[in-house]
Design a protein around this motif. Structure first.
Motif, PDB file in Angstrom:
ATOM      1  N   UNK A 109       0.719  -0.826   0.414  1.00  0.00           N
ATOM      2  CA  UNK A 109       0.226  -0.146   0.019  1.00  0.00           C
ATOM      3  C   UNK A 109       1.039   1.460   0.067  1.00  0.00           C
ATOM      4  N   UNK A 110       2.006   1.414   1.071  1.00  0.00           N
ATOM      5  CA  UNK A 110       2.666   2.044   1.057  1.00  0.00           C
ATOM      6  C   UNK A 110       3.124   2.693  -0.524  1.00  0.00           C
ATOM      7  N   UNK A 111       4.137   1.632  -1.674  1.00  0.00           N
ATOM      8  CA  UNK A 111       4.475   1.752  -2.372  1.00  0.00           C
ATOM      9  C   UNK A 111       3.791   1.933  -3.060  1.00  0.00           C
ATOM     10  N   UNK A 112       1.983   1.996  -3.842  1.00  0.00           N
ATOM     11  CA  UNK A 112       1.300   2.386  -4.390  1.00  0.00           C
ATOM     12  C   UNK A 112       0.905   3.465  -4.226  1.00  0.00           C
ATOM     13  N   UNK A 113       0.786   4.232  -3.136  1.00  0.00           N
ATOM     14  CA  UNK A 113       0.677   5.768  -2.912  1.00  0.00           C
ATOM     15  C   UNK A 113       2.002   6.495  -3.083  1.00  0.00           C
ATOM     16  N   UNK A 114       3.099   5.865  -2.981  1.00  0.00           N
ATOM     17  CA  UNK A 114       4.542   7.107  -3.326  1.00  0.00           C
ATOM     18  C   UNK A 114       4.677   6.689  -5.115  1.00  0.00           C
ATOM     19  N   UNK A 115       4.159   5.556  -5.328  1.00  0.00           N
ATOM     20  CA  UNK A 115       4.121   5.573  -7.091  1.00  0.00           C
ATOM     21  C   UNK A 115       3.008   6.612  -7.140  1.00  0.00           C
ATOM     22  N   UNK A 116       2.047   6.540  -7.022  1.00  0.00           N
ATOM     23  CA  UNK A 116       1.322   7.412  -7.446  1.00  0.00           C
ATOM     24  C   UNK A 116       1.266   9.071  -7.030  1.00  0.00           C
ATOM     25  N   UNK A 117       2.552   8.445  -6.437  1.00  0.00           N
ATOM     26  CA  UNK A 117       2.508  10.879  -6.531  1.00  0.00           C
ATOM     27  C   UNK A 117       3.382  11.026  -7.057  1.00  0.00           C
ATOM     28  N   UNK A 118       4.012   9.956  -7.024  1.00  0.00           N
ATOM     29  CA  UNK A 118       5.337   9.794  -8.639  1.00  0.00           C
ATOM     30  C   UNK A 118       4.645  10.411  -9.538  1.00  0.00           C
ATOM     31  N   UNK A 119       3.795   9.641  -9.894  1.00  0.00           N
ATOM     32  CA  UNK A 119       3.409   9.338 -11.255  1.00  0.00           C
ATOM     33  C   UNK A 119       2.287  11.314 -11.421  1.00  0.00           C
ATOM     34  N   UNK A 120       1.842  10.889 -10.388  1.00  0.00           N
ATOM     35  CA  UNK A 120       1.200  12.651 -10.554  1.00  0.00           C
ATOM     36  C   UNK A 120       2.184  14.056 -10.750  1.00  0.00           C
ATOM     37  N   UNK A 121       3.067  13.915 -10.052  1.00  0.00           N
ATOM     38  CA  UNK A 121       4.913  14.859 -10.059  1.00  0.00           C
ATOM     39  C   UNK A 121       4.787  15.001 -11.501  1.00  0.00           C
ATOM     40  N   UNK A 122       5.383  13.991 -11.571  1.00  0.00           N
ATOM     41  CA  UNK A 122       5.594  13.034 -13.085  1.00  0.00           C
ATOM     42  C   UNK A 122       4.833  13.489 -14.306  1.00  0.00           C
ATOM     43  N   UNK A 123       3.237  13.841 -13.841  1.00  0.00           N
ATOM     44  CA  UNK A 123       2.572  14.076 -14.983  1.00  0.00           C
ATOM     45  C   UNK A 123       2.733  15.361 -15.522  1.00  0.00           C
ATOM     46  N   UNK A 124       2.443  15.970 -13.741  1.00  0.00           N
ATOM     47  CA  UNK A 124       3.094  17.676 -14.053  1.00  0.00           C
ATOM     48  C   UNK A 124       4.259  18.213 -14.416  1.00  0.00           C
TER      49      UNK A 124
END
Length: 163
Positions: A109-124
């Motif tokens: 779950x922590x990995x998924x949340x960090x990955x999701x945030x990372x993908x948001x930042x990458x998209x930004x």
């Protein structure tokens, strides 16, 4: 032979004894008494020996029974301790398995949340880069980025520096 006279009131009693016969009779009586006493002593001794032997047998039987009971009790206690140890070990294994599963799930779950945030930042970043490339800037600006990663957040700062 002996003759005796006894008077009791008006009655006169004449006793004629044969001394040898009476001595012999007394001797025979003493021998009989002696044999009876000896037989009685032997009987008493035999009864005492028999009582001692019966007591020894009973004590030996009781000792054997007590030892057998002790062996059975020891075996039973050992069996119960083995069963209890198996139950404890099974409970420990179940607990460890659950703990590992929980830790693995939390990690995922922590990995998924960090990955999701990372993908948001990458998209930004992609959006910013797309707009920046489309923007025809005569001044050459320099981009400076700074990234902070914590256990729960991923922060990304971009500064545009004009030279």
């Amino acid at each position: 032979m002996r003759v005796r006279f006894c008077t009791k009131g008006n009655l006169i009693l004449i006793i004629i004894d044969d001394v040898e016969e009476s001595i012999e009779w007394k001797t025979v009586q003493k021998k009989k008494q002696h044999k009876v006493k000896a037989k009685l002593r032997i009987t008493k001794a035999a009864v005492k020996i028999q009582a001692w032997w019966r007591g020894t047998l009973v004590r030996r039987t009781l000792l054997h029974a007590a030892l057998r009971a002790w062996i059975i009790q020891s075996w039973w206690r050992m069996t119960l301790s083995r069963v209890l140890e198996k139950k404890r070990q099974a409970a420990l294994i179940a607990y460890a398995t659950r703990e590992r599963a929980v830790i693995k799930l939390q990690s995922l779950v922590r990995m998924w949340r960090v990955h999701w945030r990372y993908c948001q930042v990458l998209n930004a970043i992609y959006v910013i880069q797309g707009h920046w490339q489309c923007h025809n800037c005569q001044t050459c600006a320099l981009l400076r980025g700074h990234c902070v990663v914590t256990a729960t957040h991923l922060q990304f700062h971009i500064e545009i520096i004009n030279s």
